[in-house]
Design a protein around this motif. Structure first.
Motif, PDB file in Angstrom:
ATOM      1  N   VAL A 196       0.844  -1.207   0.000  1.00 47.39           N
ATOM      2  CA  VAL A 196       0.000   0.000   0.000  1.00 47.39           C
ATOM      3  C   VAL A 196       0.879   1.256   0.000  1.00 47.39           C
ATOM      4  CG1 VAL A 196      -1.696   1.302   1.351  1.00 47.39           C
ATOM      5  CG2 VAL A 196      -1.981  -1.153   1.045  1.00 47.39           C
ATOM      6  N   LEU A 197       1.953   1.251   0.785  1.00 51.60           N
ATOM      7  CA  LEU A 197       2.832   2.429   0.829  1.00 51.60           C
ATOM      8  C   LEU A 197       3.496   2.664  -0.531  1.00 51.60           C
ATOM      9  CD1 LEU A 197       4.347   1.871   4.384  1.00 51.60           C
ATOM     10  CD2 LEU A 197       3.170   3.949   3.630  1.00 51.60           C
ATOM     11  N   LEU A 198       3.879   1.586  -1.197  1.00 49.37           N
ATOM     12  CA  LEU A 198       4.521   1.753  -2.511  1.00 49.37           C
ATOM     13  C   LEU A 198       3.508   2.230  -3.561  1.00 49.37           C
ATOM     14  CD1 LEU A 198       6.939  -1.322  -2.553  1.00 49.37           C
ATOM     15  CD2 LEU A 198       7.566   1.086  -2.352  1.00 49.37           C
ATOM     16  N   LEU A 225      -6.840   4.595   4.426  1.00 49.80           N
ATOM     17  CA  LEU A 225      -6.709   3.159   4.688  1.00 49.80           C
ATOM     18  C   LEU A 225      -5.595   2.915   5.711  1.00 49.80           C
ATOM     19  CD1 LEU A 225      -7.648   0.347   3.616  1.00 49.80           C
ATOM     20  CD2 LEU A 225      -5.756   0.455   1.998  1.00 49.80           C
ATOM     21  N   LEU A 226      -4.481   3.625   5.536  1.00 47.51           N
ATOM     22  CA  LEU A 226      -3.353   3.468   6.458  1.00 47.51           C
ATOM     23  C   LEU A 226      -3.713   4.027   7.838  1.00 47.51           C
ATOM     24  CD1 LEU A 226      -0.607   4.602   3.936  1.00 47.51           C
ATOM     25  CD2 LEU A 226      -0.729   2.340   4.975  1.00 47.51           C
ATOM     26  N   ARG A 227      -4.365   5.215   7.829  1.00 51.23           N
ATOM     27  CA  ARG A 227      -4.705   5.885   9.086  1.00 51.23           C
ATOM     28  C   ARG A 227      -5.733   5.079   9.886  1.00 51.23           C
ATOM     29  NH1 ARG A 227      -5.173  10.737   6.831  1.00 51.23           N
ATOM     30  NH2 ARG A 227      -7.384  10.461   6.453  1.00 51.23           N
ATOM     31  N   ASN A 228      -6.649   4.422   9.189  1.00 54.73           N
ATOM     32  CA  ASN A 228      -7.717   3.678   9.880  1.00 54.73           C
ATOM     33  C   ASN A 228      -7.314   2.250  10.251  1.00 54.73           C
ATOM     34  OD1 ASN A 228      -9.306   5.859   9.698  1.00 54.73           O
ATOM     35  ND2 ASN A 228     -10.499   5.155   7.945  1.00 54.73           N
ATOM     36  N   SER A 229      -6.016   2.007  10.343  1.00 57.84           N
ATOM     37  CA  SER A 229      -5.574   0.667  10.750  1.00 57.84           C
ATOM     38  C   SER A 229      -6.122   0.353  12.139  1.00 57.84           C
ATOM     39  CB  SER A 229      -4.050   0.626  10.810  1.00 57.84           C
ATOM     40  OG  SER A 229      -3.504   0.892   9.557  1.00 57.84           O
ATOM     41  N   ALA A 250      -2.942   1.385  -7.000  1.00 57.79           N
ATOM     42  CA  ALA A 250      -4.326   1.153  -6.574  1.00 57.79           C
ATOM     43  C   ALA A 250      -5.222   1.628  -7.720  1.00 57.79           C
ATOM     44  CB  ALA A 250      -4.617   1.946  -5.317  1.00 57.79           C
ATOM     45  N   VAL A 251      -6.235   0.839  -8.060  1.00 54.18           N
ATOM     46  CA  VAL A 251      -7.121   1.203  -9.172  1.00 54.18           C
ATOM     47  C   VAL A 251      -8.081   2.307  -8.706  1.00 54.18           C
ATOM     48  CG1 VAL A 251      -8.870   0.313 -10.769  1.00 54.18           C
ATOM     49  CG2 VAL A 251      -7.000  -1.166 -10.008  1.00 54.18           C
ATOM     50  N   PRO A 252      -8.185   3.429  -9.452  1.00 56.98           N
ATOM     51  CA  PRO A 252      -9.118   4.486  -9.038  1.00 56.98           C
ATOM     52  C   PRO A 252     -10.561   3.977  -9.048  1.00 56.98           C
ATOM     53  CG  PRO A 252      -7.671   5.243 -10.805  1.00 56.98           C
ATOM     54  CD  PRO A 252      -7.459   3.768 -10.672  1.00 56.98           C
ATOM     55  N   LEU A 253     -11.354   4.403  -8.062  1.00 57.54           N
ATOM     56  CA  LEU A 253     -12.784   4.099  -8.092  1.00 57.54           C
ATOM     57  C   LEU A 253     -13.425   5.037  -9.113  1.00 57.54           C
ATOM     58  CD1 LEU A 253     -13.438   3.968  -4.220  1.00 57.54           C
ATOM     59  CD2 LEU A 253     -12.974   2.056  -5.766  1.00 57.54           C
TER      60      LEU A 253
END
Ligand code: HEM
Length: 594
Positions: free
Chosen positions: A365-367, A562-566, A544-547
């Motif tokens: 995800v970070l990459l 997504l990262l913040r809501n871990s 990541a594929v755009p919605l």
């Protein structure tokens, strides 16, 4: 009626007096240490408090005034990830010590610390500061093991465990991880649509579930010799007498170690169909019953192999080494009992499964969020491997050279460490070294070493190895403290340094813990991480594929969220990336880059 009222009143009075007495005792003990402290008239370790406040966290945050929420949050499990260094700056620093504070409540006195000197002292003294009993309840289900024991019993097991993890295991891990990742890419390729083939990309929501699958397959092969091909045909058929295969039982058991695993097997198997979660509980019951049976069969097979004609064959897995190491010892004081053997075999998979899978998932995800770091990695990957997918990389040639891949792992672990804190308890009063002198901690306290705050320490992390940055670094990050930024190049020392990878000061970087109980699987996790990332990036870039309707900035914001809501469970985990069947997952794209 009057009699019942009297009993209820007496009980109530007893509880209130007891709680008040414990609170007063803790406040007075906290004062005596001279450390900053906060007072709470509740017991944050109470099971009811734990179970109710964690799910209510978002709601409580939204309704409570900030001042109240900022104090209350420190009693809710997992606050360390969300609050980062805030409590140390806001409450501890004004009281004279920005690195540690005490929580004086109606439960045990808690010492929360981001002080490297405290961390080093506490983690060094395994007899004075012990693993708490709850670890044994959750992870000792299939036998005592190195994580759940203390004292002599731990020392004996640790010695055996440390002796079985060697370079041959690392090679097994590397080869298995390459093989599994190749299998995953092949499966994605085969299932791709015509348009995708034409445009040279593959899209999937299953990438993170597949990463988990890689991890469990690799651990099963390296741990138990249970080699499972990626396509999983062997996964599907269970042996006669079993309802599940070893891998199926393994997956379910491992995903339940955070709680449901403590429910007795008989209750799980008879879980009433009208209670929600019936199917899962029944499956867990079967898995819990069959997992040790599978282990027993694998152990028998290994014993037969060891006594048979192919005993000398080069088969390297932890089980064979554990059996060998146990057989070589003649005394009960040095060899593992049957219970300990089973317990440790389970632990190797349990301890290595989510930790490694989550580290890989965060790195992906970070990459995807910061794609320029992929360009930086491609330079290393292309120097180590050709883009010919059939080329099999060799562990000893590739792993020691993969410093950029390793730096991505270390930077991922610094910001999103799977184990957010470690906890120790002391049976007797103990003196502890701190950065502000020695303190005396009363008996039966908890020491919680806060990895998140340590990994963001502004006295340690900013601006390390700026000379190793690619030229584009810093162009977008002005004003944001460097220690909070994903900057893997901080780990790369200048060319000519004695060590290629930066070594943080003692006690400052603890993703694998420290001291005599440091994670024995550290190298295994590193080898697996490098092998999987190497294979993924050999031919592909990851996005990541755009919605629908999203532009690139929207995608960045979604990934940030997504990262913040871990969620800090037993390990830190991104919400909704696994089990795509129920969560929908995150759609990722692998694009051929050559
Ligand atoms: C990125 C991957 C990993 C991370 C971040 C990680 C993290 C940790 C941490 C923080 C501890 C110390 C816990 C404490 O002191 O309370 C630990 C202990 C342990 N880990 Fe790992 N681990 C990883 C991978 C693995 C793997 C692959 C294995 C399997 C071999 C493993 C096996 C263990 C064991 C057996 C212990 C207990 C050691 C003891 O108490 O003496 N870990 N791990």
């Amino acid at each position: 009626m009057e009699f019942s009222f009297a009993i209820v009143s007496a009980l109530l009075l007893f509880f209130i007096t007891n709680y008040a007495w414990r609170l007063a005792r803790n406040v007075s003990a906290a004062k005596a240490t001279g450390l900053p402290f906060l007072i709470y008239p509740i017991d944050p370790s109470n099971i009811i408090w734990l179970l109710t406040t964690v799910p209510l966290r978002p709601w409580l945050r939204s309704i409570l005034p900030t001042r109240i929420w900022n104090r209350l949050t420190l009693t809710i499990y997992g606050w360390d990830f969300y609050e980062k260094r805030h409590p140390f700056d806001e409450y501890a620093a004004p009281q004279g010590n920005p690195k540690s504070f005490l929580v004086a409540s109606c439960g045990p006195l808690e010492l929360w610390t981001a002080d490297p000197i405290v961390a080093t002292d506490v983690l060094r003294r395994t007899d004075d500061f012990k693993m708490p009993p709850l670890v044994g309840v959750l992870l000792g289900q299939f036998g005592h093991n190195v994580l759940t024991t203390n004292g002599q019993r731990w020392a004996k097991q640790r010695k055996v465990v440390a002796s079985v993890i060697n370079e041959r295991i690392s090679r097994t891990i590397f080869d298995a991880a390459i093989c599994q990742t190749t299998g995953m890419l092949d499966e994605l390729q085969v299932s791709s649509t015509e348009t995708e083939v034409e445009r040279r990309y593959i899209e999937t929501t299953k990438m993170f579930d597949m990463i988990k699958r890689i991890t469990i397959h690799v651990l099963s092969e390296a741990g138990m010799g249970a080699k499972t091909p990626w396509n999983g045909k062997d996964d599907k058929k269970s042996e006669s007498g079993f309802k599940m295969t070893y891998i199926e039982a393994c997956k379910i058991v491992m995903e339940s170690v955070t709680g449901p695993i403590v429910i007795p097997t008989g209750i799980l198997l008879n879980w009433p169909s009208w209670i929600p979660g019936h199917t899962f509980m029944k499956q867990l019951g079967i898995a819990k019953r069959e997992f040790p049976m599978h282990t027993e069969i694998l152990l028998d097979q290994e014993r037969q192999r060891m006594s048979g004609k192919d005993a000398a064959s080069e088969k390297s897995n932890i089980m064979s080494h554990l059996l060998q190491a146990s057989d070589e010892q003649t005394s009960e004081l040095t060899s593992l009992s049957k219970d300990e053997l089973n317990g440790n075999l389970f632990l190797f998979t349990a301890a290595g499964f989510e930790t490694t899978a989550n580290t890989l998932s965060y790195a992906i995800v970070l990459l995807a969020r910061y794609p320029r770091w992929q360009e930086w990695l491609f330079e290393e990957v292309d120097a180590l491997l050709t883009t010919d997918a059939s080329e099999t990389p060799e562990y000893s040639a590739v792993f020691p050279q993969a410093s950029r891949l390793m730096s991505v792992m270390l930077e991922t672990l610094r910001l999103y460490t799977p184990v957010v804190h470690v906890l120790r308890t002391n049976d007797t009063i103990q003196e502890i070294r701190t950065s502000k002198g020695i303190i005396a901690l009363p008996a039966n306290s908890s020491v919680i070493i806060n990895h998140i705050a340590l990994h963001l320490d502004p006295e340690v992390w900013p601006n390390i190895n700026r000379g190793s940055d690619p030229s584009w670094v810093n162009s977008n990050d002005e004003g944001i403290p460097d220690e909070t930024i994903f900057r893997p190049s901080r780990w790369i020392n200048p060319v000519g340094s004695p060590r290629r990878i930066y070594q943080p000061p003692k006690g400052c970087f603890l993703p694998w813990g420290q001291g005599p109980r440091i994670c024995p699987g550290q190298k295994m996790g590193q080898v697996e991480f490098v092998a999987v990332m190497l294979k993924l990036l050999q031919q592909h870039r990851i996005d990541a594929v755009p919605l629908t309707g999203e532009n690139s900035r929207d995608v960045e914001q979604r990934l940030d969220e997504l990262l913040r809501n871990s969620i800090p469970k037993m390990t830190l985990i991104m919400d909704g990336i696994y089990n795509v069947g129920t969560t929908g997952g995150v759609r990722m794209r692998l694009t051929r880059r050559k």
